[in-house]
Design an enzyme around this catalytic site. Structure first.
Site, PDB file in Angstrom:
ATOM      1  N   SER A 138     -67.490 103.163  55.150  1.00 33.55           N
ATOM      2  CA  SER A 138     -66.137 103.697  55.319  1.00 33.55           C
ATOM      3  C   SER A 138     -66.238 105.212  55.426  1.00 33.55           C
ATOM      4  O   SER A 138     -67.250 105.802  55.020  1.00 33.55           O
ATOM      5  CB  SER A 138     -65.315 103.331  54.072  1.00 33.55           C
ATOM      6  OG  SER A 138     -64.106 104.058  54.029  1.00 33.55           O
ATOM      7  N   TYR A 151     -63.912 102.276  44.911  1.00 30.94           N
ATOM      8  CA  TYR A 151     -64.150 102.094  46.359  1.00 30.94           C
ATOM      9  C   TYR A 151     -65.077 103.198  46.876  1.00 30.94           C
ATOM     10  O   TYR A 151     -66.052 102.927  47.588  1.00 30.94           O
ATOM     11  CB  TYR A 151     -62.807 102.118  47.075  1.00 30.94           C
ATOM     12  CG  TYR A 151     -62.852 101.720  48.533  1.00 30.94           C
ATOM     13  CD1 TYR A 151     -62.845 100.386  48.911  1.00 30.94           C
ATOM     14  CD2 TYR A 151     -62.878 102.683  49.535  1.00 30.94           C
ATOM     15  CE1 TYR A 151     -62.866 100.016  50.253  1.00 30.94           C
ATOM     16  CE2 TYR A 151     -62.897 102.317  50.873  1.00 30.94           C
ATOM     17  CZ  TYR A 151     -62.887 100.992  51.230  1.00 30.94           C
ATOM     18  OH  TYR A 151     -62.914 100.635  52.558  1.00 30.94           O
TER      19      TYR A 151
HETATM   20  P1  NAD Z   1     -59.610  92.448  55.222  1.00 35.70           P
HETATM   21  O1  NAD Z   1     -58.920  92.297  53.913  1.00 35.70           O
HETATM   22  O2  NAD Z   1     -58.883  92.179  56.490  1.00 35.70           O
HETATM   23  O3  NAD Z   1     -60.926  91.551  55.262  1.00 35.70           O
HETATM   24  C1  NAD Z   1     -61.777  91.441  54.172  1.00 35.70           C
HETATM   25  C2  NAD Z   1     -62.606  90.210  54.356  1.00 35.70           C
HETATM   26  O4  NAD Z   1     -63.459  90.075  53.206  1.00 35.70           O
HETATM   27  C3  NAD Z   1     -61.776  88.922  54.441  1.00 35.70           C
HETATM   28  O5  NAD Z   1     -62.405  88.016  55.311  1.00 35.70           O
HETATM   29  C4  NAD Z   1     -61.839  88.409  53.004  1.00 35.70           C
HETATM   30  O6  NAD Z   1     -61.634  86.997  52.907  1.00 35.70           O
HETATM   31  C5  NAD Z   1     -63.246  88.798  52.656  1.00 35.70           C
HETATM   32  N1  NAD Z   1     -63.505  88.824  51.219  1.00 35.70           N
HETATM   33  C6  NAD Z   1     -62.852  89.526  50.261  1.00 35.70           C
HETATM   34  N2  NAD Z   1     -63.401  89.265  49.072  1.00 35.70           N
HETATM   35  C7  NAD Z   1     -64.411  88.380  49.288  1.00 35.70           C
HETATM   36  C8  NAD Z   1     -65.348  87.743  48.449  1.00 35.70           C
HETATM   37  N3  NAD Z   1     -65.368  87.915  47.111  1.00 35.70           N
HETATM   38  N4  NAD Z   1     -66.243  86.895  49.019  1.00 35.70           N
HETATM   39  C9  NAD Z   1     -66.219  86.671  50.359  1.00 35.70           C
HETATM   40  N5  NAD Z   1     -65.362  87.264  51.198  1.00 35.70           N
HETATM   41  C10 NAD Z   1     -64.475  88.110  50.660  1.00 35.70           C
HETATM   42  O7  NAD Z   1     -60.200  93.930  55.189  1.00 35.70           O
HETATM   43  P2  NAD Z   1     -60.856  94.855  56.317  1.00 35.70           P
HETATM   44  O8  NAD Z   1     -60.015  96.067  56.401  1.00 35.70           O
HETATM   45  O9  NAD Z   1     -61.185  94.091  57.535  1.00 35.70           O
HETATM   46  O10 NAD Z   1     -62.189  95.276  55.557  1.00 35.70           O
HETATM   47  C11 NAD Z   1     -63.474  94.888  55.961  1.00 35.70           C
HETATM   48  C12 NAD Z   1     -64.465  95.953  55.519  1.00 35.70           C
HETATM   49  O11 NAD Z   1     -64.174  97.178  56.191  1.00 35.70           O
HETATM   50  C13 NAD Z   1     -64.425  96.262  54.027  1.00 35.70           C
HETATM   51  O12 NAD Z   1     -65.739  96.466  53.548  1.00 35.70           O
HETATM   52  C14 NAD Z   1     -63.630  97.541  53.971  1.00 35.70           C
HETATM   53  O13 NAD Z   1     -63.941  98.300  52.840  1.00 35.70           O
HETATM   54  C15 NAD Z   1     -64.102  98.214  55.236  1.00 35.70           C
HETATM   55  N6  NAD Z   1     -63.228  99.274  55.729  1.00 35.70           N
HETATM   56  C16 NAD Z   1     -61.929  99.010  56.087  1.00 35.70           C
HETATM   57  C17 NAD Z   1     -61.149 100.049  56.563  1.00 35.70           C
HETATM   58  C18 NAD Z   1     -59.732  99.836  57.010  1.00 35.70           C
HETATM   59  O14 NAD Z   1     -59.054 100.835  57.305  1.00 35.70           O
HETATM   60  N7  NAD Z   1     -59.252  98.629  57.134  1.00 35.70           N
HETATM   61  C19 NAD Z   1     -61.669 101.332  56.663  1.00 35.70           C
HETATM   62  C20 NAD Z   1     -62.981 101.565  56.277  1.00 35.70           C
HETATM   63  C21 NAD Z   1     -63.746 100.515  55.814  1.00 35.70           C
END
Ligand code: NAD
Length: 256
Positions: A138, A151
């Site tokens: 991130s 985080y």
């Molecule tokens: P999201 O909530 O849409 O997806 C998260 C995914 O992880 C889902 O499929 C969920 O079921 C799964 N998950 C959560 N806990 C779990 C567990 N214990 N076991 C198995 N699966 C699990 O979120 P996202 O925004 O797509 O995030 C995905 C990644 O991207 C994360 O690591 C997040 O930190 C990172 N990220 C997101 C953003 C953003 O702006 N959305 C920015 C930077 C980084």
């Protein structure tokens, strides 16, 4: 380009993980999906590309279930060639109010799960002398924000982990890199926007505009497809010597 390869993408039932899984599948990679919630729609959308798709519902906070997930990929597919460590959660609170169980869950899912998948996938990658490990960190792997101590710690941790694994595999056909997204409009961020709207008594549109305005100079959300395209590049021969980078795709967030 990726025909004959298998990609395991953790946390791929929604958001960024699903976007990366789809982009890799469009390049011909077979895909193992993972994550909670409704997974049939994710599986169907990846299957539409014509590749083989599997699903395992391992809880990424549990090392025993992670071992079962990797065993499933080894047995039903031909091992893991591309490992995308993407599963992640967020919780927002000041450090003195931060629930201990939330801290533990964030470190387990956002950081330790990547250690477990990587330690279990690397032997097969070494045997085939080819592998791509892509850690979804991130902008918070590079800079901090208040109220996100767990985080930020987990994401800085995974950037460090990425570098260490890149060094250990530097003389092999395995590379390990991190992608550092800024704001992407997924359920994880929608919740923060909705919370902000109700806390400040403003509309969801206003909250969304304020969230971008605070951090992301482009004033546009990054898309899962854009992150998928970077993952495809990292899997390409042109990226064979891209090792240990933390590549921000963040609309200018960390350039400030
Ligand atoms: P999201 O909530 O849409 O997806 C998260 C995914 O992880 C889902 O499929 C969920 O079921 C799964 N998950 C959560 N806990 C779990 C567990 N214990 N076991 C198995 N699966 C699990 O979120 P996202 O925004 O797509 O995030 C995905 C990644 O991207 C994360 O690591 C997040 O930190 C990172 N990220 C997101 C953003 C953003 O702006 N959305 C920015 C930077 C980084």
């Amino acid at each position: 380009m990726l025909k004959g390869k298998t990609a395991l993408v953790t946390g791929s039932t929604s958001g960024i993980g699903l976007g990366i899984a789809l982009t890799l599948a469009r390049q011909g990679a077979d895909v193992v999906l993972n994550g909670f919630g409704e997974f049939e729609a994710a599986r169907a959308s990846v299957a539409e590309t014509g590749v083989k798709v599997g699903y395992h519902g391992a809880d990424m906070s549990r090392p025993d279930e992670i071992a079962e997930l990797v065993a499933y990929a080894n047995k039903d597919f031909n091992g893991i060639d591309i490992l995308v460590n993407n599963a992640g959660i967020q919780h927002v609170a000041n450090v003195e109010d931060f629930p201990v169980e939330k801290w533990d869950a964030i470190i387990a899912i956002n950081l330790s799960s990547a250690f477990h998948t990587t330690r279990l996938a690397v032997p097969g990658m070494k045997a085939r002398n080819w592998g791509r490990i892509i850690n979804v960190a991130s902008a918070h792997g590079l800079v901090a924000s208040a109220q996100k101590s767990a985080y930020v710690a987990s994401k800085h941790g995974i950037v460090g982990f990425t570098k260490a694994v890149a060094l250990e595999t530097a003389t092999t056909g395995i590379t390990c890199n991190a992608i550092c997204p800024g704001w992407v409009l997924t359920p994880l961020v929608q919740k923060q926007i909705d919370d902000r709207a109700s806390r400040e008594g403003i509309t969801v549109e206003e909250a969304s505009r304020d969230l971008l305005g605070e951090k992301q100079p482009s004033l546009q959300f990054v898309t899962p497809e854009q992150l998928g395209e970077l993952a495809v590049f990292l899997c390409s021969p042109g990226a064979a010597n891209v090792r240990g980078v933390a590549w921000n795709v963040d609309g200018g967030w960390v350039a400030q």
